[in-house]
Write an enzyme that holds these catalytic residues in place. Sequence first.
Site, PDB file in Angstrom:
ATOM      1  N   CYS A 195       0.813  -1.212   0.000  1.00  0.00           N
ATOM      2  CA  CYS A 195       0.000   0.000   0.000  1.00  0.00           C
ATOM      3  C   CYS A 195       0.848   1.264   0.000  1.00  0.00           C
ATOM      4  O   CYS A 195       0.346   2.348  -0.217  1.00  0.00           O
ATOM      5  CB  CYS A 195      -0.937   0.000   1.211  1.00  0.00           C
ATOM      6  SG  CYS A 195      -2.114  -1.359   1.159  1.00  0.00           S
ATOM      7  N   SER A 196       2.144   1.175   0.303  1.00  0.00           N
ATOM      8  CA  SER A 196       2.981   2.369   0.341  1.00  0.00           C
ATOM      9  C   SER A 196       4.309   2.142  -0.361  1.00  0.00           C
ATOM     10  O   SER A 196       5.246   2.907  -0.201  1.00  0.00           O
ATOM     11  CB  SER A 196       3.232   2.801   1.790  1.00  0.00           C
ATOM     12  OG  SER A 196       3.800   1.752   2.529  1.00  0.00           O
TER      13      SER A 196
END
Length: 424
Positions: A355-356
Amino acid sequence: MVLSRAVSNRPHGGLFGCKPLRSDREKSLMPANVYLDYQSSKPVDPRVVQAMLPWFTERFGNPNSLHEDGDEATEALERSRERVARFIGAEKDEIIFTGGATESNNLALLGYAARNRRKGDHVVIAEVEHISVHNLAKALEKQGFKVTRVPVDQFGRVNPAKLRARLKDETLLVSVGWASSEIGTVQPIGEIAALLKGSGIALHVDAVAAEGLVPIDMREVGVDLLTLSSNDIYGPKGLGALYVRKGVNVAPVIIGGGQERGLRSGGENMPAIVGMAEAADIMAREMADDVARMLPLRDRLIREVLAAIPDSHLNGHPTERLPNNAHFRFEAVEGESLLLSLKDRGVSVSTGSACSSKTLEPSHTLLSCGLLHEEAHGSLEFTFGRWSKSEDVERVLETLPGIVARLRSLSPLYDMDKKLKGES
């Protein structure tokens, strides 16, 4: 096998816009792709797809309609709720379907805080929580809540005594993930639940990284709110669930027609809901076999990488870790360069939380474990899944040591570091 071909032929997005280095001819000569990034995304089990198919075309009724087609959908919705509940030892009415794990986390933290603010304004999370929980904590701070972030040890594990020391009379909610999706460390959820028992403080657990890999039974642990994801048990993406223990009140964060007991408005995604229920049933039957297959692969990869590559280290807890996770740190090598070099050789892995992963910032999880920025940047994550096999490990062992050696030979940092340590 249809599924293997689907996995190996999936499109390559290219990190930071980088194009694959292989030519089309070279790619045609490469063996099938090796996929070891199951923590960031899993294929949908073909059996799940089969269960979902009729709900796209033949059974399209709205469960909120009063006619026969609506009744059929309502029955399927409630059967699915019961099957997902059974997967975690909960009761049917304790399951709320959502649009995914992030939405479940929103409903758990924002919804609980909004409904129960009169009880206090203090929230506790662990430093290694998923980025979605960290961002929710920031959102709560903007609403006037006070947030304490509990530090972890070098393995990324929460010490229950340190967590207890940070509780206050005003503490409303504690949120700790069951396991790290990045370094695989499993948290002592049972101990944390026990210390909160009878305190009036609610416990939320994001179980996305752990579901399907460790037993989760709500009858055994005193968890009030639990986040689940469909895709993490080989179900379809875009669907999640939140377990809300009976008697726990949360406010909706999506306002609309009042579906899901008024807690998650919006038309129900019936194909995905049926798919998640099928995935939960399959996982309940096959989790032990899956784990028994993945553990030797994980252990062999850890053992042989550490033996073959000097100055390599294992991140995360040596024993209290997910059975599918091997997370390494290689001195004087950038994880991004390793990832792209492995990608060029047909091996898909991750440098951290998916997600990052497209930011240039080092992993907050690794920094919380005490690593320096350059150490965090030199890390690589391998995660196994239902269709992983020994040949996948062999491909990594054939390619990774040479890649690390080549990248170190191109960098003055490694030799400089060795000289500083007096090793050369």
